[in-house]
Design a protein around this motif. Structure first.
Motif, PDB file in Angstrom:
ATOM      1  N   TRP A 134      55.516  20.345 -40.397  1.00  0.00           N
ATOM      2  CA  TRP A 134      54.278  19.790 -39.443  1.00  0.00           C
ATOM      3  C   TRP A 134      54.549  20.733 -37.967  1.00  0.00           C
ATOM      4  O   TRP A 134      53.737  21.258 -37.383  1.00  0.00           O
ATOM      5  CB  TRP A 134      53.941  18.819 -39.390  1.00  0.00           C
ATOM      6  CG  TRP A 134      53.082  18.140 -40.643  1.00  0.00           C
ATOM      7  CD1 TRP A 134      53.282  16.979 -41.540  1.00  0.00           C
ATOM      8  CD2 TRP A 134      51.892  18.637 -41.062  1.00  0.00           C
ATOM      9  NE1 TRP A 134      52.400  16.947 -42.517  1.00  0.00           N
ATOM     10  CE2 TRP A 134      51.423  17.884 -42.319  1.00  0.00           C
ATOM     11  CE3 TRP A 134      50.952  19.784 -40.591  1.00  0.00           C
ATOM     12  CZ2 TRP A 134      50.299  18.075 -42.972  1.00  0.00           C
ATOM     13  CZ3 TRP A 134      49.797  19.849 -41.591  1.00  0.00           C
ATOM     14  CH2 TRP A 134      49.605  19.307 -42.370  1.00  0.00           C
ATOM     15  N   GLY A 135      55.826  20.394 -37.601  1.00  0.00           N
ATOM     16  CA  GLY A 135      56.120  20.744 -36.163  1.00  0.00           C
ATOM     17  C   GLY A 135      55.947  22.264 -36.121  1.00  0.00           C
ATOM     18  O   GLY A 135      55.204  22.789 -35.045  1.00  0.00           O
ATOM     19  N   VAL A 136      56.352  23.010 -36.844  1.00  0.00           N
ATOM     20  CA  VAL A 136      56.254  24.451 -36.972  1.00  0.00           C
ATOM     21  C   VAL A 136      54.694  24.951 -37.061  1.00  0.00           C
ATOM     22  O   VAL A 136      53.999  25.723 -36.491  1.00  0.00           O
ATOM     23  CB  VAL A 136      56.761  25.110 -38.085  1.00  0.00           C
ATOM     24  CG1 VAL A 136      56.966  26.657 -37.940  1.00  0.00           C
ATOM     25  CG2 VAL A 136      58.460  24.849 -37.788  1.00  0.00           C
ATOM     26  N   ILE A 137      53.855  24.340 -38.089  1.00  0.00           N
ATOM     27  CA  ILE A 137      52.679  24.330 -38.214  1.00  0.00           C
ATOM     28  C   ILE A 137      51.588  24.268 -37.173  1.00  0.00           C
ATOM     29  O   ILE A 137      50.829  25.079 -36.747  1.00  0.00           O
ATOM     30  CB  ILE A 137      52.025  23.731 -39.548  1.00  0.00           C
ATOM     31  CG1 ILE A 137      52.804  24.272 -40.830  1.00  0.00           C
ATOM     32  CG2 ILE A 137      50.570  23.437 -39.563  1.00  0.00           C
ATOM     33  CD1 ILE A 137      52.437  23.214 -41.973  1.00  0.00           C
ATOM     34  N   ILE A 138      51.958  23.226 -36.380  1.00  0.00           N
ATOM     35  CA  ILE A 138      51.143  22.794 -35.101  1.00  0.00           C
ATOM     36  C   ILE A 138      51.471  23.939 -34.138  1.00  0.00           C
ATOM     37  O   ILE A 138      50.407  24.347 -33.548  1.00  0.00           O
ATOM     38  CB  ILE A 138      51.592  21.445 -34.527  1.00  0.00           C
ATOM     39  CG1 ILE A 138      51.020  20.254 -35.666  1.00  0.00           C
ATOM     40  CG2 ILE A 138      51.036  20.837 -33.174  1.00  0.00           C
ATOM     41  CD1 ILE A 138      51.905  18.935 -35.646  1.00  0.00           C
ATOM     42  N   ASP A 139      52.781  24.477 -34.119  1.00  0.00           N
ATOM     43  CA  ASP A 139      52.854  25.400 -32.847  1.00  0.00           C
ATOM     44  C   ASP A 139      52.255  26.586 -33.154  1.00  0.00           C
ATOM     45  O   ASP A 139      51.822  27.481 -32.483  1.00  0.00           O
ATOM     46  CB  ASP A 139      54.433  25.596 -32.954  1.00  0.00           C
ATOM     47  CG  ASP A 139      55.155  24.561 -32.010  1.00  0.00           C
ATOM     48  OD1 ASP A 139      54.576  23.739 -30.997  1.00  0.00           O
ATOM     49  OD2 ASP A 139      56.373  24.272 -32.242  1.00  0.00           O
ATOM     50  N   LYS A 140      51.686  26.826 -34.418  1.00  0.00           N
ATOM     51  CA  LYS A 140      51.095  28.083 -34.978  1.00  0.00           C
ATOM     52  C   LYS A 140      49.689  27.913 -35.302  1.00  0.00           C
ATOM     53  O   LYS A 140      48.985  28.532 -34.607  1.00  0.00           O
ATOM     54  CB  LYS A 140      51.603  28.684 -36.425  1.00  0.00           C
ATOM     55  CG  LYS A 140      53.089  28.827 -36.213  1.00  0.00           C
ATOM     56  CD  LYS A 140      53.363  30.324 -35.683  1.00  0.00           C
ATOM     57  CE  LYS A 140      54.787  30.428 -35.755  1.00  0.00           C
ATOM     58  NZ  LYS A 140      55.349  31.761 -34.696  1.00  0.00           N
ATOM     59  N   LEU A 141      49.337  26.803 -35.709  1.00  0.00           N
ATOM     60  CA  LEU A 141      47.811  26.472 -35.988  1.00  0.00           C
ATOM     61  C   LEU A 141      47.143  25.762 -34.841  1.00  0.00           C
ATOM     62  O   LEU A 141      45.968  25.958 -34.737  1.00  0.00           O
ATOM     63  CB  LEU A 141      47.595  25.657 -36.995  1.00  0.00           C
ATOM     64  CG  LEU A 141      46.367  25.335 -37.885  1.00  0.00           C
ATOM     65  CD1 LEU A 141      45.663  26.671 -38.351  1.00  0.00           C
ATOM     66  CD2 LEU A 141      46.570  24.551 -39.405  1.00  0.00           C
ATOM     67  N   GLY A 142      47.662  25.062 -33.957  1.00  0.00           N
ATOM     68  CA  GLY A 142      47.292  24.241 -32.989  1.00  0.00           C
ATOM     69  C   GLY A 142      46.976  22.608 -33.363  1.00  0.00           C
ATOM     70  O   GLY A 142      46.801  22.398 -34.763  1.00  0.00           O
ATOM     71  N   ALA A 143      47.043  21.810 -32.362  1.00  0.00           N
ATOM     72  CA  ALA A 143      47.058  20.483 -32.800  1.00  0.00           C
ATOM     73  C   ALA A 143      45.756  19.932 -33.245  1.00  0.00           C
ATOM     74  O   ALA A 143      45.832  19.007 -34.108  1.00  0.00           O
ATOM     75  CB  ALA A 143      47.490  19.454 -31.393  1.00  0.00           C
ATOM     76  N   ARG A 144      44.812  20.347 -32.806  1.00  0.00           N
ATOM     77  CA  ARG A 144      43.618  19.826 -33.347  1.00  0.00           C
ATOM     78  C   ARG A 144      43.151  20.137 -34.684  1.00  0.00           C
ATOM     79  O   ARG A 144      42.789  19.261 -35.693  1.00  0.00           O
ATOM     80  CB  ARG A 144      42.096  20.648 -32.582  1.00  0.00           C
ATOM     81  CG  ARG A 144      40.889  20.156 -32.761  1.00  0.00           C
ATOM     82  CD  ARG A 144      39.933  20.741 -31.911  1.00  0.00           C
ATOM     83  NE  ARG A 144      38.451  20.655 -32.170  1.00  0.00           N
ATOM     84  CZ  ARG A 144      37.787  21.453 -32.793  1.00  0.00           C
ATOM     85  NH1 ARG A 144      38.182  22.794 -33.183  1.00  0.00           N
ATOM     86  NH2 ARG A 144      36.345  21.064 -33.015  1.00  0.00           N
ATOM     87  N   LYS A 145      43.488  21.419 -35.261  1.00  0.00           N
ATOM     88  CA  LYS A 145      43.104  21.715 -36.669  1.00  0.00           C
ATOM     89  C   LYS A 145      44.195  21.040 -37.565  1.00  0.00           C
ATOM     90  O   LYS A 145      43.712  20.465 -38.483  1.00  0.00           O
ATOM     91  CB  LYS A 145      43.220  23.066 -36.934  1.00  0.00           C
ATOM     92  CG  LYS A 145      42.263  23.952 -36.343  1.00  0.00           C
ATOM     93  CD  LYS A 145      42.121  25.511 -36.683  1.00  0.00           C
ATOM     94  CE  LYS A 145      41.121  26.234 -35.977  1.00  0.00           C
ATOM     95  NZ  LYS A 145      41.397  27.797 -36.168  1.00  0.00           N
ATOM     96  N   THR A 146      45.212  20.827 -37.168  1.00  0.00           N
ATOM     97  CA  THR A 146      46.368  20.028 -37.800  1.00  0.00           C
ATOM     98  C   THR A 146      45.793  18.599 -37.858  1.00  0.00           C
ATOM     99  O   THR A 146      46.024  18.065 -38.834  1.00  0.00           O
ATOM    100  CB  THR A 146      47.724  20.113 -37.291  1.00  0.00           C
ATOM    101  OG1 THR A 146      47.811  21.703 -36.995  1.00  0.00           O
ATOM    102  CG2 THR A 146      48.852  19.679 -38.015  1.00  0.00           C
ATOM    103  N   ALA A 147      45.441  17.954 -36.901  1.00  0.00           N
ATOM    104  CA  ALA A 147      45.160  16.659 -36.988  1.00  0.00           C
ATOM    105  C   ALA A 147      44.035  16.418 -37.889  1.00  0.00           C
ATOM    106  O   ALA A 147      43.872  15.547 -38.833  1.00  0.00           O
ATOM    107  CB  ALA A 147      44.807  16.079 -35.567  1.00  0.00           C
ATOM    108  N   MET A 148      42.974  17.296 -38.091  1.00  0.00           N
ATOM    109  CA  MET A 148      41.929  17.279 -38.856  1.00  0.00           C
ATOM    110  C   MET A 148      42.262  17.192 -40.428  1.00  0.00           C
ATOM    111  O   MET A 148      41.832  16.779 -41.143  1.00  0.00           O
ATOM    112  CB  MET A 148      40.668  18.172 -38.518  1.00  0.00           C
ATOM    113  CG  MET A 148      40.105  17.678 -37.285  1.00  0.00           C
ATOM    114  SD  MET A 148      38.509  18.749 -36.925  1.00  0.00           S
ATOM    115  CE  MET A 148      39.305  20.336 -36.640  1.00  0.00           C
ATOM    116  N   LEU A 149      43.310  18.228 -40.647  1.00  0.00           N
ATOM    117  CA  LEU A 149      43.778  18.599 -41.938  1.00  0.00           C
ATOM    118  C   LEU A 149      44.353  17.381 -42.549  1.00  0.00           C
ATOM    119  O   LEU A 149      44.192  16.839 -43.612  1.00  0.00           O
ATOM    120  CB  LEU A 149      44.762  19.594 -41.771  1.00  0.00           C
ATOM    121  CG  LEU A 149      45.463  20.054 -43.208  1.00  0.00           C
ATOM    122  CD1 LEU A 149      44.331  20.296 -44.424  1.00  0.00           C
ATOM    123  CD2 LEU A 149      46.439  21.238 -43.022  1.00  0.00           C
ATOM    124  N   GLY A 150      45.190  16.708 -41.521  1.00  0.00           N
ATOM    125  CA  GLY A 150      45.821  15.537 -41.905  1.00  0.00           C
ATOM    126  C   GLY A 150      44.896  14.367 -42.411  1.00  0.00           C
ATOM    127  O   GLY A 150      45.210  13.515 -43.203  1.00  0.00           O
TER     128      GLY A 150
END
Length: 426
Positions: free
Chosen positions: A71-87
């Motif tokens: 997730w740490g790598v994904i967040i640096d690539k995808l962004g915190a906002r989209k990652t939070a909503m996916l989770g």
């Protein structure tokens, strides 16, 4: 009130509720596992009952910890906002699945998926905080979401007990799913953005304040967090803190009912107060960290207090004193968790904050070991909590010892930084 401070609305509010309900999803199992209906429905009976109960949290934290790494790598690539909503979408599905579980195995699978989904919580917040807040307010910014981390379970303990008493344990999961889908997800969608530069509601004045450089860091090249030995001491401290925190928080309600003969209502009160203790330590550490610039010293003191409270709890003949001491021990680890997340921001850059937080979040795996080990020790000790608490006391001593090695350098850097700031002012 919000003029020049809209970052607190756009970021602090969503991540507060993110953790408020996320922690109920995660740690509400400590309340649910005391319900006889839940235990009977999932076949949690027999001589190995406590080990099987402990395994529920063990397997969750394995998934949670491992997922922190990617997730740490994904967040640096995808962004915190989209990652939070996916989770949040993943959480909602797993909460519904947990409520529909008819076997122990099905419930365990739902906890594995929940762990995979919630593994991005620490990296998401680390990324938001490092990107959206001024260097002088990092402690308060961290405390804003960590407040939800502990206020959630404090209120959740009462809420879940009431839901189970009036409805059924399955209803608790369905209601939590509704909160995630109908409240938390819209907050991220409508309020947050990955960077303040992308948000129409942020003025140029506020943006300039957020991007203000730390005078003590001007001209200094920040090395990788992985090259700073203090990051790894904090990482070790988080291993120990996770072991302590999950061990106490998951088993505290059962300890109060089965070892100290509390009624269910009294257990709920002590458990809720214990989470408020954690919230109090978070707020206090948020203030003191910004005020003193001595987070390592604060963490050292907290580990020492944990040792004192656990020892007092196991030795006290009074049930209420023992319960409160266990709650205070859990509370101190809330403060350690807050300081550890502050270190993530301190030792990383906005570009690497997701990876630094993901690696730190991996330490939660040891919380699962703690939950399972304590359950197994209870089974082999005929239900006695004594051996489990002794292991927690030893762990707290190790945490105290680890942080001692950071104090000298922290004091030296504080003197240098104060000198640099004075020179910059002149």
């Amino acid at each position: 009130m919000l003029k020049g401070n809209k970052r607190w609305l756009y970021i602090a509010v969503p991540i507060f509720f993110f953790w408020f309900f996320g922690q109920i999803d995660k740690l509400g199992i400590s309340i649910i596992q005391t319900d006889a209906g839940f235990l009977n429905d999932l076949g949690l009976t027999g001589a190995d009952r406590n080990a099987k109960v402990g395994f529920i949290t063990f397997i969750f934290t394995i998934a949670y910890a491992v997922s922190n790494l990617f997730w740490g790598v994904i967040i640096d690539k995808l962004g915190a906002r989209k990652t939070a909503m996916l989770g949040l979408v993943i959480w909602t599905i797993t909460m519904i699945t947990a409520g529909l579980s008819t076997t122990y195995e099905m419930f365990v699978v739902s906890r594995i998926v929940l762990g995979l989904g919630e593994g991005m919580m620490i990296p998401v917040c680390g990324k938001f905080i490092s990107t959206w807040f001024n260097h002088k307010e990092l402690g308060k910014a961290q405390a804003s979401w960590l407040s939800g981390n502990y206020l959630g379970p404090a209120i959740g303990a009462v809420m879940l007990s009431a839901i189970i008493a009036s409805l059924h344990w399955q209803a608790a999961f369905f209601i939590l799913a509704a909160f995630n889908l109908l409240l938390v997800l819209p907050l991220f969608y409508f309020l947050s953005r990955d960077r303040p530069e992308e948000h129409k509601g942020i003025s140029q004045t506020e943006l300039s304040y957020i991007r203000e450089e730390n005078p003590a860091e001007v001209g200094k090249k920040k090395k990788s967090f992985a090259q700073d030995y203090r990051y790894w001491i904090v990482w070790l401290g988080m291993i120990i803190s996770s072991f302590l925190f999950f061990g106490i928080s998951i088993w505290l309600p059962t300890y109060l009912i089965e070892a100290k003969s509390f009624s269910r209502e009294a257990m709920t009160s002590i458990t809720s107060i214990s989470w408020l203790f954690a919230l109090g330590f978070v707020l206090l550490c948020g203030y003191l960290a910004d005020k003193t610039n001595r987070p390592s010293l604060l963490a050292t003191i907290l580990f020492a207090l944990t040792t004192v409270f656990l020892t007092a709890g196991v030795m006290s003949p009074n049930a209420i004193v023992a319960g409160v001491c266990m709650g205070l021990a859990m509370g101190t680890q809330g403060g350690v968790f807050h300081l550890s997340n502050l270190f993530i921001v301190k030792f990383s850059t906005p570009e690497t904050a997701g990876r630094a937080a993901g690696l730190m979040g991996f330490t939660n795996i040891f919380g699962g070991f703690s939950s399972y080990i304590m359950g197994w020790l209870r089974d082999v000790s005929n239900g006695d909590f004594g051996p489990s608490i002794i292991i927690l006391i030893i762990a707290a001593g190790l945490g105290f010892s680890a942080y001692i090695f950071t104090l000298k350098r922290e004091a030296r850097e504080l003197r240098i930084n104060n000198t640099n700031i004075e020179q910059a002012t002149i």
